[in-house]
Design a protein around this motif. Structure first.
Motif, PDB file in Angstrom:
ATOM      1  N   ILE A   3      17.164  24.104  14.552  1.00  0.00           N
ATOM      2  CA  ILE A   3      15.709  24.083  14.646  1.00  0.00           C
ATOM      3  C   ILE A   3      15.245  25.508  14.928  1.00  0.00           C
ATOM      4  N   ALA A   4      14.293  25.980  14.136  1.00  0.00           N
ATOM      5  CA  ALA A   4      13.781  27.350  14.300  1.00  0.00           C
ATOM      6  C   ALA A   4      12.318  27.313  14.716  1.00  0.00           C
ATOM      7  N   PHE A   5      12.010  27.959  15.843  1.00  0.00           N
ATOM      8  CA  PHE A   5      10.634  28.172  16.291  1.00  0.00           C
ATOM      9  C   PHE A   5      10.231  29.577  15.858  1.00  0.00           C
ATOM     10  N   THR A   6       9.094  29.700  15.207  1.00  0.00           N
ATOM     11  CA  THR A   6       8.625  31.010  14.764  1.00  0.00           C
ATOM     12  C   THR A   6       7.209  31.244  15.263  1.00  0.00           C
ATOM     13  N   GLY A   7       7.052  32.125  16.243  1.00  0.00           N
ATOM     14  CA  GLY A   7       5.737  32.492  16.769  1.00  0.00           C
ATOM     15  C   GLY A   7       4.916  31.320  17.267  1.00  0.00           C
ATOM     16  N   CYS A   8       5.548  30.403  18.007  1.00  0.00           N
ATOM     17  CA  CYS A   8       4.864  29.173  18.424  1.00  0.00           C
ATOM     18  C   CYS A   8       4.107  29.344  19.746  1.00  0.00           C
ATOM     19  N   ASN A  21       3.996  30.842  24.618  1.00  0.00           N
ATOM     20  CA  ASN A  21       3.178  31.906  24.038  1.00  0.00           C
ATOM     21  C   ASN A  21       3.988  32.723  23.028  1.00  0.00           C
ATOM     22  N   ASP A  22       3.717  32.504  21.738  1.00  0.00           N
ATOM     23  CA  ASP A  22       4.372  33.249  20.665  1.00  0.00           C
ATOM     24  C   ASP A  22       5.898  33.141  20.761  1.00  0.00           C
ATOM     25  N   LEU A  23       6.377  31.919  20.950  1.00  0.00           N
ATOM     26  CA  LEU A  23       7.804  31.680  21.138  1.00  0.00           C
ATOM     27  C   LEU A  23       8.549  31.683  19.805  1.00  0.00           C
ATOM     28  N   SER A  24       9.596  32.468  19.724  1.00  0.00           N
ATOM     29  CA  SER A  24      10.517  32.436  18.586  1.00  0.00           C
ATOM     30  C   SER A  24      11.907  32.146  19.126  1.00  0.00           C
ATOM     31  N   SER A  51       8.759  16.989  17.050  1.00  0.00           N
ATOM     32  CA  SER A  51       7.501  16.784  16.307  1.00  0.00           C
ATOM     33  C   SER A  51       6.626  15.707  16.943  1.00  0.00           C
ATOM     34  N   VAL A  52       6.785  15.511  18.252  1.00  0.00           N
ATOM     35  CA  VAL A  52       5.905  14.608  18.997  1.00  0.00           C
ATOM     36  C   VAL A  52       4.536  15.263  19.168  1.00  0.00           C
ATOM     37  N   ILE A  53       4.542  16.581  19.372  1.00  0.00           N
ATOM     38  CA  ILE A  53       3.316  17.373  19.418  1.00  0.00           C
ATOM     39  C   ILE A  53       3.474  18.538  18.440  1.00  0.00           C
ATOM     40  N   ARG A  54       2.377  19.219  18.134  1.00  0.00           N
ATOM     41  CA  ARG A  54       2.417  20.325  17.184  1.00  0.00           C
ATOM     42  C   ARG A  54       1.859  21.587  17.817  1.00  0.00           C
ATOM     43  N   PRO A  55       2.416  22.737  17.464  1.00  0.00           N
ATOM     44  CA  PRO A  55       1.922  23.985  18.060  1.00  0.00           C
ATOM     45  C   PRO A  55       0.536  24.340  17.535  1.00  0.00           C
ATOM     46  N   GLN A  56      -0.251  25.023  18.368  1.00  0.00           N
ATOM     47  CA  GLN A  56      -1.556  25.488  17.890  1.00  0.00           C
ATOM     48  C   GLN A  56      -1.397  26.624  16.887  1.00  0.00           C
ATOM     49  N   SER A  57      -0.303  27.369  17.010  1.00  0.00           N
ATOM     50  CA  SER A  57       0.006  28.403  16.025  1.00  0.00           C
ATOM     51  C   SER A  57       1.513  28.524  15.922  1.00  0.00           C
ATOM     52  N   GLY A  58       1.989  29.038  14.798  1.00  0.00           N
ATOM     53  CA  GLY A  58       3.414  29.166  14.578  1.00  0.00           C
ATOM     54  C   GLY A  58       3.975  28.020  13.761  1.00  0.00           C
ATOM     55  N   ARG A  59       5.278  28.014  13.568  1.00  0.00           N
ATOM     56  CA  ARG A  59       5.931  27.025  12.714  1.00  0.00           C
ATOM     57  C   ARG A  59       7.264  26.612  13.313  1.00  0.00           C
ATOM     58  N   ILE A  60       7.609  25.346  13.109  1.00  0.00           N
ATOM     59  CA  ILE A  60       8.896  24.806  13.521  1.00  0.00           C
ATOM     60  C   ILE A  60       9.544  24.187  12.298  1.00  0.00           C
ATOM     61  N   SER A  61      10.820  24.484  12.076  1.00  0.00           N
ATOM     62  CA  SER A  61      11.470  24.010  10.855  1.00  0.00           C
ATOM     63  C   SER A  61      12.961  23.787  11.067  1.00  0.00           C
ATOM     64  N   VAL A  62      13.550  23.034  10.155  1.00  0.00           N
ATOM     65  CA  VAL A  62      14.999  22.853  10.065  1.00  0.00           C
ATOM     66  C   VAL A  62      15.397  23.208   8.639  1.00  0.00           C
ATOM     67  N   GLN A 210       8.325  31.845  27.911  1.00  0.00           N
ATOM     68  CA  GLN A 210       9.093  32.788  27.112  1.00  0.00           C
ATOM     69  C   GLN A 210      10.588  32.607  27.375  1.00  0.00           C
ATOM     70  N   VAL A 211      11.412  32.969  26.394  1.00  0.00           N
ATOM     71  CA  VAL A 211      12.855  32.930  26.584  1.00  0.00           C
ATOM     72  C   VAL A 211      13.270  34.149  27.403  1.00  0.00           C
ATOM     73  N   ARG A 212      13.762  33.905  28.620  1.00  0.00           N
ATOM     74  CA  ARG A 212      14.207  34.993  29.480  1.00  0.00           C
ATOM     75  C   ARG A 212      15.663  35.359  29.169  1.00  0.00           C
ATOM     76  N   HIS A 213      16.449  34.351  28.790  1.00  0.00           N
ATOM     77  CA  HIS A 213      17.853  34.592  28.455  1.00  0.00           C
ATOM     78  C   HIS A 213      18.282  33.599  27.392  1.00  0.00           C
ATOM     79  N   ASP A 214      19.117  34.055  26.452  1.00  0.00           N
ATOM     80  CA  ASP A 214      19.681  33.172  25.432  1.00  0.00           C
ATOM     81  C   ASP A 214      21.044  33.728  25.040  1.00  0.00           C
ATOM     82  N   GLY A 215      22.104  32.996  25.358  1.00  0.00           N
ATOM     83  CA  GLY A 215      23.441  33.486  25.050  1.00  0.00           C
ATOM     84  C   GLY A 215      24.498  32.470  25.419  1.00  0.00           C
ATOM     85  N   THR A 216      25.751  32.867  25.326  1.00  0.00           N
ATOM     86  CA  THR A 216      26.843  31.967  25.682  1.00  0.00           C
ATOM     87  C   THR A 216      26.820  31.683  27.181  1.00  0.00           C
ATOM     88  N   THR A 217      27.542  30.658  27.570  1.00  0.00           N
ATOM     89  CA  THR A 217      27.614  30.320  28.988  1.00  0.00           C
ATOM     90  C   THR A 217      28.206  31.478  29.795  1.00  0.00           C
TER      91      THR A 217
END
Length: 245
Positions: A3-8, A21-24, A51-62, A210-217
């Motif tokens: 699942i990809a969040f782009t500027g959500c 806020n502008d989450l990717s 897809s229970v709710i939708r972003p006011q801006s940005g896109r979510i896709s698979v 915002q994503v503060r950290h994203d990586g392996t355990t």
């Protein structure tokens, strides 16, 4: 398949501060733990992804398929925090009903319900009334209901809340087996760093939308303060990441 969040961006009221806020962000393979304090946006991320709710801006896709399409929903399944046993239905009937709601025909839903219950170690409870299951078993029934239509990404919102340590261990083992056997991605929100254990492949930390950290355990644990005892490294890393400015 991710699942990809782009500027959500998402807010619950026009005059309120955005929860996101502008989450990717892109969901990694394996089991990912989504950490963050209350109000960080964890449940909102999962609801958007489902897809229970939708972003006011940005896109979510698979794989390029937008979240508003029926095709998207075939690939994604969501288990909310609260799982309710349906009055009068057996465990298999409840899972099959979930499959039927997702567009499966009755015979396929019935057959897949049996397989899904087996995947969460509830095969012996297939003919038991759903309202007789324990709290931990009911959570596993929720996972079976989410898996029945053979999704590729499974979203779990605080699934271990209220479980004792033994139930947590059983639940985490089941999730690991699902990933190993079916190749499904799992994104699981929690506020309890104990859910990391040795089973999570990735950790994502949300803070103030915002994503503060994203990586392996291991990447996550490397943020622990030097000298922290092994059993408290996850707690130390989480504290460091959520208090650093």
């Amino acid at each position: 398949m991710s699942i990809a969040f782009t500027g959500c961006t998402y807010r619950y009221g026009r005059k309120l501060r955005p929860v996101l806020n502008d989450l990717s962000y892109r969901t990694p393979d394996g089991v990912t733990i989504l950490l963050g304090p209350n109000g960080a946006g964890k449940s909102t991320v999962l609801k958007l992804a489902a897809s229970v709710i939708r972003p006011q801006s940005g896109r979510i896709s698979v794989n390029g398929v937008g979240s508003r399409s029926r095709e998207y929903r075939k690939h994604v399944a969501w288990m909310p925090q609260s799982i309710t046993a349906m009055a009068g239905l057996t465990s298999r009937e409840q899972v099959a009903y979930a499959g039927w709601l997702k567009g499966m025909n009755r015979s396929d839903a019935w057959e897949h319900a049996k397989k899904s219950l087996g995947m969460v170690d509830l095969a012996e409870k297939a003919d038991s009334k759903a309202n007789t299951l324990s709290g931990g078993q009911l959570r596993r029934l929720g996972v079976a209901s989410a898996l029945v239509h053979e999704c590729r990404v499974l979203l779990l919102d605080e699934p271990t809340a209220g479980m004792d340590p033994t139930q947590r261990r059983t639940f985490r083992t089941i999730l690991t087996n699902i990933v190993d056997r079916k190749g499904i991605q799992i994104l699981m929100s929690t506020h309890d760093v104990a859910d990391l254990a040795d089973d999570a492949h990735h950790v994502t930390v949300l803070l103030e939308g915002q994503v503060r950290h994203d990586g392996t355990t291991q990447d996550f644990l490397s943020h622990a303060v030097s000298g922290t005892p092994e059993g408290r490294r996850a707690e130390s890393a989480y504290t460091a990441l959520t208090t650093r400015h």
